[in-house]
Design an enzyme around this catalytic site. Structure first.
Site, PDB file in Angstrom:
ATOM      1  N   LYS A  22       0.769  -1.161   0.146  1.00 16.97           N
ATOM      2  CA  LYS A  22       0.006   0.065  -0.042  1.00 16.97           C
ATOM      3  C   LYS A  22       1.007   1.241   0.102  1.00 16.97           C
ATOM      4  O   LYS A  22       0.867   2.146  -0.657  1.00 16.97           O
ATOM      5  CB  LYS A  22      -0.796  -0.028   1.127  1.00 16.97           C
ATOM      6  CG  LYS A  22      -1.702   1.353   1.426  1.00 16.97           C
ATOM      7  CD  LYS A  22      -2.636   1.495   2.866  1.00 16.97           C
ATOM      8  CE  LYS A  22      -1.716   1.498   3.896  1.00 16.97           C
ATOM      9  NZ  LYS A  22      -1.535   2.933   4.516  1.00 16.97           N
ATOM     10  N   ASN A  23       1.773   1.456   0.908  1.00 15.67           N
ATOM     11  CA  ASN A  23       2.634   2.797   1.090  1.00 15.67           C
ATOM     12  C   ASN A  23       3.735   2.712  -0.012  1.00 15.67           C
ATOM     13  O   ASN A  23       4.202   3.888  -0.236  1.00 15.67           O
ATOM     14  CB  ASN A  23       3.223   2.481   2.363  1.00 15.67           C
ATOM     15  CG  ASN A  23       2.136   2.733   3.537  1.00 15.67           C
ATOM     16  OD1 ASN A  23       1.001   2.980   3.054  1.00 15.67           O
ATOM     17  ND2 ASN A  23       2.492   2.737   4.651  1.00 15.67           N
ATOM     18  N   ARG A 400      -8.772  -0.225   4.744  1.00 13.81           N
ATOM     19  CA  ARG A 400      -7.901   0.670   4.095  1.00 13.81           C
ATOM     20  C   ARG A 400      -6.455   0.208   3.832  1.00 13.81           C
ATOM     21  O   ARG A 400      -6.034   0.634   2.659  1.00 13.81           O
ATOM     22  CB  ARG A 400      -7.689   2.151   5.337  1.00 13.81           C
ATOM     23  CG  ARG A 400      -9.050   2.721   5.373  1.00 13.81           C
ATOM     24  CD  ARG A 400      -8.543   3.888   6.516  1.00 13.81           C
ATOM     25  NE  ARG A 400      -7.366   4.732   5.790  1.00 13.81           N
ATOM     26  CZ  ARG A 400      -7.000   5.792   6.160  1.00 13.81           C
ATOM     27  NH1 ARG A 400      -7.367   6.216   7.250  1.00 13.81           N
ATOM     28  NH2 ARG A 400      -5.937   6.424   5.672  1.00 13.81           N
TER      29      ARG A 400
HETATM   30  C1  EPZ Z   1       4.078   6.982   6.343  1.00 12.12           C
HETATM   31  O1  EPZ Z   1       3.590   8.063   6.861  1.00 12.12           O
HETATM   32  C2  EPZ Z   1       3.322   5.831   5.994  1.00 12.12           C
HETATM   33  N1  EPZ Z   1       2.375   6.417   5.050  1.00 12.12           N
HETATM   34  C3  EPZ Z   1       2.782   5.431   7.430  1.00 12.12           C
HETATM   35  O2  EPZ Z   1       1.994   4.494   7.291  1.00 12.12           O
HETATM   36  C4  EPZ Z   1       4.256   5.255   8.283  1.00 12.12           C
HETATM   37  O3  EPZ Z   1       3.567   5.086   9.656  1.00 12.12           O
HETATM   38  C5  EPZ Z   1       5.189   6.491   8.483  1.00 12.12           C
HETATM   39  O4  EPZ Z   1       5.466   6.585   6.971  1.00 12.12           O
HETATM   40  C6  EPZ Z   1       6.232   6.159   9.124  1.00 12.12           C
HETATM   41  O5  EPZ Z   1       7.030   4.860   8.622  1.00 12.12           O
HETATM   42  C7  EPZ Z   1       2.469   6.014   3.956  1.00 12.12           C
HETATM   43  O6  EPZ Z   1       3.435   5.884   3.450  1.00 12.12           O
HETATM   44  C8  EPZ Z   1       1.155   6.651   2.926  1.00 12.12           C
HETATM   45  P1  EPZ Z   1       6.521  10.338   8.328  1.00 12.12           P
HETATM   46  P2  EPZ Z   1       4.236   9.545   6.714  1.00 12.12           P
HETATM   47  O7  EPZ Z   1       6.114  11.770   7.741  1.00 12.12           O
HETATM   48  O8  EPZ Z   1       5.060   9.794   5.644  1.00 12.12           O
HETATM   49  C9  EPZ Z   1       6.975  13.704  11.627  1.00 12.12           C
HETATM   50  C10 EPZ Z   1       0.153   3.194   7.785  1.00 12.12           C
HETATM   51  O9  EPZ Z   1      -0.403   2.546   8.806  1.00 12.12           O
HETATM   52  N2  EPZ Z   1       6.930  14.762  10.695  1.00 12.12           N
HETATM   53  O10 EPZ Z   1       7.640   9.438   7.795  1.00 12.12           O
HETATM   54  O11 EPZ Z   1       2.960  10.638   7.037  1.00 12.12           O
HETATM   55  C11 EPZ Z   1       5.701  12.796  11.878  1.00 12.12           C
HETATM   56  O12 EPZ Z   1       4.812  13.694  12.759  1.00 12.12           O
HETATM   57  C12 EPZ Z   1       0.592   4.374   7.812  1.00 12.12           C
HETATM   58  O13 EPZ Z   1       0.193   2.551   6.812  1.00 12.12           O
HETATM   59  C13 EPZ Z   1       7.124  16.041  10.908  1.00 12.12           C
HETATM   60  O14 EPZ Z   1       7.530  16.333  11.960  1.00 12.12           O
HETATM   61  O15 EPZ Z   1       4.933   9.781   8.108  1.00 12.12           O
HETATM   62  C14 EPZ Z   1       6.355  11.689  12.614  1.00 12.12           C
HETATM   63  O16 EPZ Z   1       6.550  11.708  13.706  1.00 12.12           O
HETATM   64  C15 EPZ Z   1       0.346   5.362   9.011  1.00 12.12           C
HETATM   65  N3  EPZ Z   1       6.743  16.802   9.775  1.00 12.12           N
HETATM   66  C16 EPZ Z   1       7.740  11.589  11.763  1.00 12.12           C
HETATM   67  O17 EPZ Z   1       7.897  12.798  11.117  1.00 12.12           O
HETATM   68  C17 EPZ Z   1       6.487  16.460   8.820  1.00 12.12           C
HETATM   69  O18 EPZ Z   1       6.443  17.362   7.720  1.00 12.12           O
HETATM   70  C18 EPZ Z   1       7.497  10.356  10.634  1.00 12.12           C
HETATM   71  O19 EPZ Z   1       6.553  10.674   9.843  1.00 12.12           O
HETATM   72  C19 EPZ Z   1       6.364  15.121   8.389  1.00 12.12           C
HETATM   73  C20 EPZ Z   1       6.415  14.241   9.412  1.00 12.12           C
END
Ligand code: EPZ
Length: 446
Positions: A22-23, A400
């Site tokens: 998915k991701n 989802r």
């Molecule tokens: C991706 O989300 C995945 N989603 C998530 O999977 C996964 O949990 C996550 O990466 C971490 O591996 C998809 O790929 C569609 P991040 P993403 O930006 O990219 C912080 C699932 O269940 N952050 O890597 O949104 C954030 O808050 C989903 O399949 C900032 O501070 O996650 C977090 O603490 C849920 N500023 C950390 O970074 C930003 O602009 C990592 O988040 C962006 C993120």
């Protein structure tokens, strides 16, 4: 609304084929906006999130068709629309991955700010800083991000936030940079296999990218990208979930069609609990060996244990013979499953970004409520191993991100059925909805 009814305590035995990731599929679908001609994607799982993105792409003038051979045919038929509506972005944050491709290819992207969700506040500041570094003019109006640029310009971009690199932020920056003028260097980039897969897709459609799988990625912008056929990688989170379920419920499972190199940290943690793991070229077999041993699990950016398997590990370690600590350093608030697992008899206490799990000999079935995708998977893992019957409500979260999870589990001997949730339409549920609506009107936090 549906629920899952699970008769727990049966070992899992047999062979399952992994679905596509998915991701990986979602950012690749969004990046198809960059291509001048049609893209054909194989291995895209049939999921609610994929359909939501297909709907969004439709509004953006990109036709998405699923063929009988399970490939997805994606083609821009109208390059003029640039707006991704709140209603769709709200349903799925990955919709934000359309922003980079829109501004790079169409000169303008208007995408709703996604807002918080059940696993934390989830800001998008790093996405916006990356696009601004590439020269996009960014402003926020009425809850929408408006990003505009005649042509993006290569830049050095740091993708590290307080909790490590951002995965979809790396996807947005890398996709946008493919059409920028000159060279872009991404530092502190995500190394997740899904990012490598997106990079390989971009290369297949004509992008010039180096350093995939490292935290320093270099992209030399090109004038145009054209469509290609591409196979999406298998879903390592689905595989991890099925392996953990078997370690918890007992039995022996083989998952075929996987890439074992994506699962190194996960398999090490499973072995630390006492499970026996054997690898083949494209497959993994896990044999449970009785009550799990306690172990500590820390969710970290890749190549660490994924946060998307943290909740499932918690369900497994609830049954361990001793105390385990589980920390999530990616999403420190991702512990919605704790209260529901405790309702099944687990003994888990949360202290900030860490949970202390005191193993119990057995869980006992109950009705529990899914709160997000992976927390729902953890409840299914717990339900499969629990005594008696577990009912998992609000399973739309599972739909989802897991393709035919109950069918796959049934094929290896689980007793799990989906049925309409009788409670969802009951007077009790209606009363609950009224109370919730009243609380909202009065601004009472729930
Ligand atoms: C991706 O989300 C995945 N989603 C998530 O999977 C996964 O949990 C996550 O990466 C971490 O591996 C998809 O790929 C569609 P991040 P993403 O930006 O990219 C912080 C699932 O269940 N952050 O890597 O949104 C954030 O808050 C989903 O399949 C900032 O501070 O996650 C977090 O603490 C849920 N500023 C950390 O970074 C930003 O602009 C990592 O988040 C962006 C993120």
């Amino acid at each position: 609304m549906d629920c899952l009814r699970i008769a727990g305590g049966l070992p899992l035995q047999g062979v399952v084929t992994a679905s596509g990731s998915k991701n990986a599929a979602l950012p690749i679908m969004a990046a198809s906006i960059l291509a001048d001609s049609a893209t054909v994607l194989a291995g895209v799982p049939d999921l609610v999130d994929v359909n939501t993105l297909a709907l969004l792409l439709g509004y953006l003038g990109v036709e998405v068709k699923r063929h009988a051979d399970k490939t997805l045919h994606i083609e821009t038929v109208d390059p003029r629309p640039t707006k991704a509506d709140y209603d769709l972005v709200r349903r799925m944050r990955a919709s934000f991955c359309a922003l980079g491709p829109l501004v790079a290819r169409r000169g303008r992207g208007v995408v709703s700010l996604p807002g918080g969700c059940n696993i934390g506040t989830r800001p998008v500041d790093l996405h916006l800083a990356a696009l601004a570094a590439l020269g996009a003019d960014i402003r926020i109006e009425g809850g929408y991000v408006i990003a505009e640029a005649r042509r993006l310009q290569g830049a050095r971009i740091d993708l590290r936030g307080p909790y490590g690199p951002t995965v979809t932020g790396t996807a947005n920056a890398m996709s946008a940079a493919t059409l920028a003028r000159g060279r872009t260097t991404l530092v502190g980039a995500a190394r997740e296999p899904e990012i490598v897969d997106l990079g390989n897709f971009l290369i297949a459609i004509g992008a010039k990218i180096d350093g995939l799988g490292t935290d320093a990625i270099e992209i030399d912008g090109v004038e145009r990208l054209s469509g290609a056929s591409y196979q999406v990688i298998p879903d390592r989170i689905e595989t991890g979930t099925l392996l953990i379920a078997t370690a918890a419920a007992g039995g022996e499972i083989t998952i075929e069609g996987i890439d074992p190199s994506h699962l190194t940290a996960v398999l090490e943690a499973l072995q630390a609990t006492g499970a026996l793991v054997t690898l083949g070229p494209r497959q993994v077999t896990l044999r449970a060996t009785g009550r799990p041993r306690p172990t500590n699990v820390t969710a970290l950016p890749y190549p660490g244990i994924p946060t998307d398997l943290q909740a499932q590990f918690m369900a497994l370690l609830s049954l361990a013979d001793g105390e385990s600590q589980i920390s999530d350093l990616v999403f420190p608030d991702r512990f919605m499953q704790v209260a529901e697992l405790n309702r099944l008899g687990a003994r888990i206490e949360r202290h900030g970004a860490t949970a202390i799990v005191t193993g119990v000999p057995r869980l006992s079935g109950a009705t529990v409520m899914a709160s997000d995708l992976r927390a729902s998977a953890a409840l299914v893992v717990a339900g499969l191993s629990a005594e008696r019957e577990t009912i998992v409500r609000r399973v739309y979260h599972l739909d989802r991100g897991y393709e035919q999870l109950e069918r796959k589990l049934r094929s290896v001997g689980a007793q799990i059925v989906r049925e309409p949730d009788a409670q969802a339409g009951s007077p009790h549920a209606a009363a609950h909805r009224n109370i919730a609506a009243a609380a909202r009107l009065q601004g009472v936090p729930r």
